[in-house]
Design a protein around this motif. Sequence first.
Motif, mmCIF file in Angstrom:
data_model
loop_
_atom_site.group_PDB
_atom_site.id
_atom_site.type_symbol
_atom_site.label_atom_id
_atom_site.label_comp_id
_atom_site.label_asym_id
_atom_site.label_seq_id
_atom_site.Cartn_x
_atom_site.Cartn_y
_atom_site.Cartn_z
ATOM 1 N N ARG A 1 -9.366 7.362 0.044
ATOM 2 C CA ARG A 1 -8.372 7.966 0.931
ATOM 3 C C ARG A 1 -8.125 7.114 2.179
ATOM 4 O O ARG A 1 -6.990 6.809 2.536
ATOM 5 N N ILE B 1 -7.798 11.116 7.468
ATOM 6 C CA ILE B 1 -8.207 12.413 6.942
ATOM 7 C C ILE B 1 -8.625 13.254 8.128
ATOM 8 O O ILE B 1 -9.349 12.801 9.024
ATOM 9 N N ARG C 1 -6.017 3.749 0.519
ATOM 10 C CA ARG C 1 -4.679 4.281 0.731
ATOM 11 C C ARG C 1 -4.278 4.299 2.200
ATOM 12 O O ARG C 1 -3.134 4.587 2.524
ATOM 13 N N ARG C 2 -5.204 4.016 3.085
ATOM 14 C CA ARG C 2 -4.964 3.938 4.540
ATOM 15 C C ARG C 2 -4.322 5.218 5.080
ATOM 16 O O ARG C 2 -3.404 5.188 5.893
ATOM 17 N N ARG C 3 -4.844 6.343 4.612
ATOM 18 C CA ARG C 3 -4.344 7.614 5.127
ATOM 19 C C ARG C 3 -5.455 8.329 5.865
ATOM 20 O O ARG C 3 -6.517 8.596 5.319
ATOM 21 N N LEU D 1 -6.665 18.026 -2.070
ATOM 22 C CA LEU D 1 -8.013 17.449 -2.151
ATOM 23 C C LEU D 1 -8.555 17.445 -3.575
ATOM 24 O O LEU D 1 -9.442 16.652 -3.886
ATOM 25 N N THR E 1 -14.149 9.587 -2.696
ATOM 26 C CA THR E 1 -13.018 10.306 -2.114
ATOM 27 C C THR E 1 -12.644 9.752 -0.752
ATOM 28 O O THR E 1 -11.472 9.513 -0.462
ATOM 29 N N ILE F 1 -13.530 6.762 0.728
ATOM 30 C CA ILE F 1 -13.144 5.356 0.742
ATOM 31 C C ILE F 1 -11.747 5.178 0.162
ATOM 32 O O ILE F 1 -10.912 4.444 0.692
ATOM 33 N N VAL G 1 -9.721 3.956 3.198
ATOM 34 C CA VAL G 1 -9.735 2.495 3.142
ATOM 35 C C VAL G 1 -8.637 1.957 2.228
ATOM 36 O O VAL G 1 -7.884 1.069 2.596
ATOM 37 N N CYS H 1 0.835 -1.198 0.000
ATOM 38 C CA CYS H 1 0.000 0.000 0.000
ATOM 39 C C CYS H 1 0.876 1.258 0.000
ATOM 40 O O CYS H 1 0.623 2.220 -0.719
ATOM 41 N N GLU I 1 -9.847 18.751 6.749
ATOM 42 C CA GLU I 1 -9.988 18.310 5.355
ATOM 43 C C GLU I 1 -11.430 17.920 5.036
ATOM 44 O O GLU I 1 -11.921 18.150 3.933
ATOM 45 N N GLU J 1 -13.151 21.092 4.499
ATOM 46 C CA GLU J 1 -12.747 21.620 3.190
ATOM 47 C C GLU J 1 -13.474 20.895 2.056
ATOM 48 O O GLU J 1 -13.901 21.506 1.067
ATOM 49 N N LEU J 2 -13.611 19.585 2.214
ATOM 50 C CA LEU J 2 -14.296 18.782 1.196
ATOM 51 C C LEU J 2 -15.752 19.238 1.046
ATOM 52 O O LEU J 2 -16.247 19.456 -0.059
#
Lengths: 203, 203
Positions: free
Chosen positions: B175, B183, B179-181, A163, B171, B173, B177, A127, B187, B190-191
């Motif tokens: 981010r 949020i 990419r495991r980052r 984003l 966006t 999922i 799930v 990943c 953010e 912002e989204l």
Amino acid sequence: MPAAEEPGRQRKRGVELERAIKDATIAELACGGYGSVTIESVAARAQTGKGSIYRRWPTKQELVLDSLGDLLAGPLLGAVEMQLDDKISTRDAILTLVRRITKLMSGLGGDAMRSIMGESLRDEAFCGTFECDFFDPRKQVLIGLLERGVRRGEVRPEAVSVLVPEMLAGTLIHRVVVRRRPISDAELVELVDGFVMPAISPR
Amino acid sequence: MPAAEEPGRQRKRGVELERAIKDATIAELACGGYGSVTIESVAARAQTGKGSIYRRWPTKQELVLDSLGDLLAGPLLGAVEMQLDDKISTRDAILTLVRRITKLMSGLGGDAMRSIMGESLRDEAFCGTFECDFFDPRKQVLIGLLERGVRRGEVRPEAVSVLVPEMLAGTLIHRVVVRRRPISDAELVELVDGFVMPAISPR
DNA sequence: GCACTAGTGCACGTTTGCGTTCCTTATCCA
DNA sequence: TGGATAAGGAACGCAAACGTGCACTAGTGC
């Protein structure tokens, strides 16, 4: 069809053989994920022998990771370079990029991406590789477009945000790759004009 | 630890045993995908025997699909119902929803979602099940919010589009799930404020 | 207390696949 | 032309896993 069943058929060697083995690995991976890949099936598809595979890669796992690594860096999911006409607007550039990504993901690139995502979900270390080798460079392309837009007065400086690429990539990949649902050009236009442009345009 | 190694330990029966088996299946699936699941390891984790598993499910494949089906319909990734205060704005309602989804995906729901997505990428038939049983109902919740917003004058009628939930789900999922980052809340704000609200608000 | 039902544990047969070995054949180059 | 290198094919040992069968044990209800 093993090569030797066709007398006189030329054997692959060196880089050509390695290419065939990696391509076969990706094809098997796309069929049903890591678990469905066997060294025997890869060898058959590449028209080679298992010995030739084990001469190059000590384990199945290393073969798969090497093959996916090539895929990340290769032409199929290659760096999305854009030579921008000076005249093209930020909006048109983004739309062009989004259309290109969609076309890529809708074809063989989709299968490739499913293989990569499957491994990414399975293997946390991979990943990280996916993030560095695939995601980050592509994100920068779009950040570059946004910065160009700022210079042209088409993008608010404070709208240059990660984003934007994350939203576009996430939406497209989830829709086309994960859920396997085609997205129309009208929807792409709606995505750019309805979400991206209001978010980045000067007020 | 097999139950019988602890004399006097109560055996699970019936529905309780089935729950334990399915939970064990999901846990094994989250570790390394379908290929890494073995009936023996599921049995060990559920503290049962393989015979009890094979009494209920004829094959490993059916056990996995049944378990994932339960997960799709269960409380962990359950229907995101929202009881809306009449006073809450569309913006605040969307932000609340997005925060809740993010919290879910950042915990055990993330592992669960990786299991489901892994199977979805691997198995096109399951992909369809994922769409119908998981994605469509949740999309409707957000469409409902948008329609409520139209009634309240907070959303343009023509902005009620499936791209809104698809953009948010894709966006988030991708981010959290894939990419495991993590949020941040900033953010998320912002989204919603930067992308969603400009896209749906009256002009 | 006993009969019935259900669960556990383990052995088993079978299949699959990983990785290894080795002989034969093909390719390349001096 | 011959030696060196590399590839193909097949057999092999081994381990793992699926699915089955059965004896024994636990739980339930009359």
